[in-house]
Motif scaffolding. Structure first.
Motif, PDB file in Angstrom:
ATOM      1  N   ALA A 161       0.721  -1.096   0.005  1.00 44.59           N
ATOM      2  CA  ALA A 161      -0.324   0.201  -0.287  1.00 44.59           C
ATOM      3  C   ALA A 161       1.261   1.547  -0.370  1.00 44.59           C
ATOM      4  N   GLY A 162       0.820   1.890  -1.150  1.00 52.00           N
ATOM      5  CA  GLY A 162       1.995   3.161  -0.973  1.00 52.00           C
ATOM      6  C   GLY A 162       1.209   4.239  -1.256  1.00 52.00           C
ATOM      7  N   ASN A 163       1.705   5.530  -0.919  1.00 44.42           N
ATOM      8  CA  ASN A 163       1.392   6.475  -0.720  1.00 44.42           C
ATOM      9  C   ASN A 163       1.314   7.084  -2.535  1.00 44.42           C
ATOM     10  N   HIS A 164       0.652   7.604  -2.956  1.00 40.83           N
ATOM     11  CA  HIS A 164       0.287   8.852  -4.187  1.00 40.83           C
ATOM     12  C   HIS A 164       0.400  10.199  -5.026  1.00 40.83           C
ATOM     13  N   ILE A 165       1.469  10.325  -5.421  1.00 41.01           N
ATOM     14  CA  ILE A 165       1.755  11.517  -6.365  1.00 41.01           C
ATOM     15  C   ILE A 165       2.222  12.060  -7.455  1.00 41.01           C
ATOM     16  N   SER A 166       2.614  11.201  -7.922  1.00 37.68           N
ATOM     17  CA  SER A 166       2.726  11.233  -9.021  1.00 37.68           C
ATOM     18  C   SER A 166       1.926   9.383 -10.164  1.00 37.68           C
ATOM     19  N   TYR A 167       2.072   9.845 -11.412  1.00 36.49           N
ATOM     20  CA  TYR A 167       1.674   9.369 -12.714  1.00 36.49           C
ATOM     21  C   TYR A 167       2.849   7.971 -12.220  1.00 36.49           C
ATOM     22  N   LEU A 168       4.483   7.947 -11.939  1.00 40.05           N
ATOM     23  CA  LEU A 168       5.567   7.240 -12.113  1.00 40.05           C
ATOM     24  C   LEU A 168       5.558   6.237 -10.212  1.00 40.05           C
ATOM     25  N   ASP A 169       4.478   6.572  -9.514  1.00 43.48           N
ATOM     26  CA  ASP A 169       4.696   6.236  -8.471  1.00 43.48           C
ATOM     27  C   ASP A 169       4.049   3.771  -8.239  1.00 43.48           C
ATOM     28  N   GLY A 170       3.515   3.506  -9.613  1.00 46.72           N
ATOM     29  CA  GLY A 170       3.053   2.420  -9.218  1.00 46.72           C
ATOM     30  C   GLY A 170       4.567   1.672  -9.742  1.00 46.72           C
ATOM     31  N   PRO A 171       4.804   2.308 -10.896  1.00 46.21           N
ATOM     32  CA  PRO A 171       6.184   1.197 -11.745  1.00 46.21           C
ATOM     33  C   PRO A 171       7.062   1.353 -10.728  1.00 46.21           C
ATOM     34  N   VAL A 172       7.417   2.895  -9.562  1.00 45.42           N
ATOM     35  CA  VAL A 172       8.354   2.868  -9.010  1.00 45.42           C
ATOM     36  C   VAL A 172       8.634   1.646  -8.100  1.00 45.42           C
ATOM     37  N   MET A 173       7.554   1.669  -7.203  1.00 48.56           N
ATOM     38  CA  MET A 173       6.917   0.800  -6.424  1.00 48.56           C
ATOM     39  C   MET A 173       6.811  -0.496  -6.754  1.00 48.56           C
ATOM     40  N   PHE A 174       7.312  -0.636  -8.285  1.00 47.88           N
ATOM     41  CA  PHE A 174       6.920  -2.091  -8.806  1.00 47.88           C
ATOM     42  C   PHE A 174       8.566  -2.164  -8.806  1.00 47.88           C
ATOM     43  N   GLY A 175       8.673  -1.500  -9.438  1.00 51.35           N
ATOM     44  CA  GLY A 175      10.452  -2.151  -9.486  1.00 51.35           C
ATOM     45  C   GLY A 175      11.529  -1.615  -8.584  1.00 51.35           C
ATOM     46  N   ALA A 176      11.051  -1.275  -7.289  1.00 47.47           N
ATOM     47  CA  ALA A 176      11.536  -1.452  -6.282  1.00 47.47           C
ATOM     48  C   ALA A 176      11.347  -2.239  -4.668  1.00 47.47           C
ATOM     49  N   ALA A 177      10.367  -2.751  -5.500  1.00 45.76           N
ATOM     50  CA  ALA A 177      10.134  -4.067  -4.620  1.00 45.76           C
ATOM     51  C   ALA A 177      11.050  -5.164  -4.551  1.00 45.76           C
ATOM     52  N   PRO A 178      10.839  -6.086  -3.065  1.00 42.32           N
ATOM     53  CA  PRO A 178      11.710  -6.830  -3.731  1.00 42.32           C
ATOM     54  C   PRO A 178      10.867  -8.524  -4.134  1.00 42.32           C
ATOM     55  N   ARG A 179       9.807  -8.002  -4.112  1.00 45.64           N
ATOM     56  CA  ARG A 179       8.390  -9.550  -4.634  1.00 45.64           C
ATOM     57  C   ARG A 179       8.387  -9.220  -5.676  1.00 45.64           C
ATOM     58  N   PRO A 180       7.846  -9.656  -6.815  1.00 54.22           N
ATOM     59  CA  PRO A 180       6.797  -8.968  -7.565  1.00 54.22           C
ATOM     60  C   PRO A 180       5.019  -8.829  -7.003  1.00 54.22           C
ATOM     61  N   ASP A 235       0.572  16.054 -13.444  1.00 57.33           N
ATOM     62  CA  ASP A 235       0.226  15.733 -14.795  1.00 57.33           C
ATOM     63  C   ASP A 235       2.096  15.669 -15.362  1.00 57.33           C
ATOM     64  N   SER A 236       2.739  16.230 -14.755  1.00 57.14           N
ATOM     65  CA  SER A 236       4.502  16.170 -14.664  1.00 57.14           C
ATOM     66  C   SER A 236       4.992  15.032 -14.701  1.00 57.14           C
ATOM     67  N   VAL A 237       6.202  15.187 -15.928  1.00 62.29           N
ATOM     68  CA  VAL A 237       6.715  13.284 -14.884  1.00 62.29           C
ATOM     69  C   VAL A 237       7.898  14.113 -15.619  1.00 62.29           C
ATOM     70  N   PRO A 238       8.606  13.851 -13.512  1.00 65.44           N
ATOM     71  CA  PRO A 238       9.790  13.716 -13.859  1.00 65.44           C
ATOM     72  C   PRO A 238      11.225  13.868 -14.682  1.00 65.44           C
ATOM     73  N   ARG A 239      12.416  14.232 -14.678  1.00 62.67           N
ATOM     74  CA  ARG A 239      13.363  14.480 -15.696  1.00 62.67           C
ATOM     75  C   ARG A 239      13.973  13.140 -15.630  1.00 62.67           C
ATOM     76  N   PRO A 240      14.572  12.239 -16.303  1.00 58.46           N
ATOM     77  CA  PRO A 240      15.376  11.117 -16.270  1.00 58.46           C
ATOM     78  C   PRO A 240      16.585  11.713 -15.479  1.00 58.46           C
ATOM     79  N   GLY A 241      17.108  10.835 -14.242  1.00 59.40           N
ATOM     80  CA  GLY A 241      18.316  10.895 -13.290  1.00 59.40           C
ATOM     81  C   GLY A 241      17.696  11.597 -12.197  1.00 59.40           C
ATOM     82  N   ARG A 242      16.804  12.111 -12.017  1.00 58.47           N
ATOM     83  CA  ARG A 242      15.862  12.298 -10.212  1.00 58.47           C
ATOM     84  C   ARG A 242      16.120  11.591  -9.221  1.00 58.47           C
TER      85      ARG A 242
END
Length: 239
Positions: free
Chosen positions: A48-67, A162-169
């Protein structure tokens, strides 16, 4: 498990999407991850994650130790993006209320897999001031532990929703201690739902505050009201 059971997406959907999530977190962006040891290594888990951006789901997905299979608003399941979301095992949800989506999440959990939810319902300040009841229903009816996830940096300051952060943030993702919720003897379904939702909300809000202090990354400014119907729509007295 190569095939889904009772509506769960096929297990192969995680095989290719997991590396893509890692690339997003660690090559496109710079993501610091803490608390992986808090995630149970086996059995069903609700993230259960907090929600501030379009990227939250994909970022949580990539960071988790389990799929995990993440609830995504059904409007996203169109065209090429929709095919990608389906092929990666994500779950569409009608934010106006979707009992079928909740039942499918329960099928995923009953199969011993993990589900990801952003229970604030829509993008906002990410402080978990309020959450939908769907995550509480899932926790009570599946018995799966809930792991609060703080996601920081995907939107900062006064950036547009609706903003998407620039790469490297730099992002920060923190997994908190898991909590397991059960119905108490003599407690009505509504009382159980209300209590479970409040316990999850308090755990997520407190974890977000702790992550801010640890990482030094603040939440963005709130610039939109929250819509808490994201995964609601299931009566509290359903068992």
């Amino acid at each position: 498990m190569t095939e889904g059971t009772a509506g769960a997406p096929a297990g192969w959907t995680m095989a290719w999407s997991r590396p893509v999530g890692w690339i997003l977190d660690h090559l496109v962006y710079r993501t610091t991850v803490t608390g992986r040891d808090n995630v149970p290594t086996g059995g069903p888990v609700i993230f259960a994650g907090n929600h501030i951006s379009y990227l939250d789901g994909p970022v949580m997905f990539g960071a988790a130790p389990r799929p995990m299979h993440i609830l995504v608003k059904q409007e996203m399941f169109k065209g090429f993006l929709g095919r990608v979301l389906n092929a990666s095992g994500q779950l569409p949800v009608d934010r106006r209320g979707d009992r079928a989506a909740l039942q499918r999440c329960k099928d995923v959990l009953d199969a011993g897999r993990c589900v990801g939810i952003l229970p604030e319902g829509t993008r906002g300040s990410g402080d978990a001031a309020g959450i939908s009841g769907g995550v509480a229903w899932l926790a009570l009816n599946s018995g799966a532990p809930v792991v609060p996830v703080a996601i920081l940096g995907t939107r900062v300051g006064g950036e547009h929703l609706d903003s998407v952060p620039r790469p490297g943030r730099r992002f920060h993702v923190a997994f908190g201690p898991a909590l397991t919720l059960t119905r108490r003897a003599g407690e009505t379904g509504r009382a159980s739902m209300d209590r479970a939702a409040q316990e999850i909300r308090a755990a997520l809000a407190g974890h977000v505050r702790d992550a801010i202090q640890l990482s030094g990354q603040p939440l963005p400014f709130a610039d939109a009201p929250q819509d808490l119907t994201a995964v609601a729509g299931t009566p509290a007295d359903d068992h």
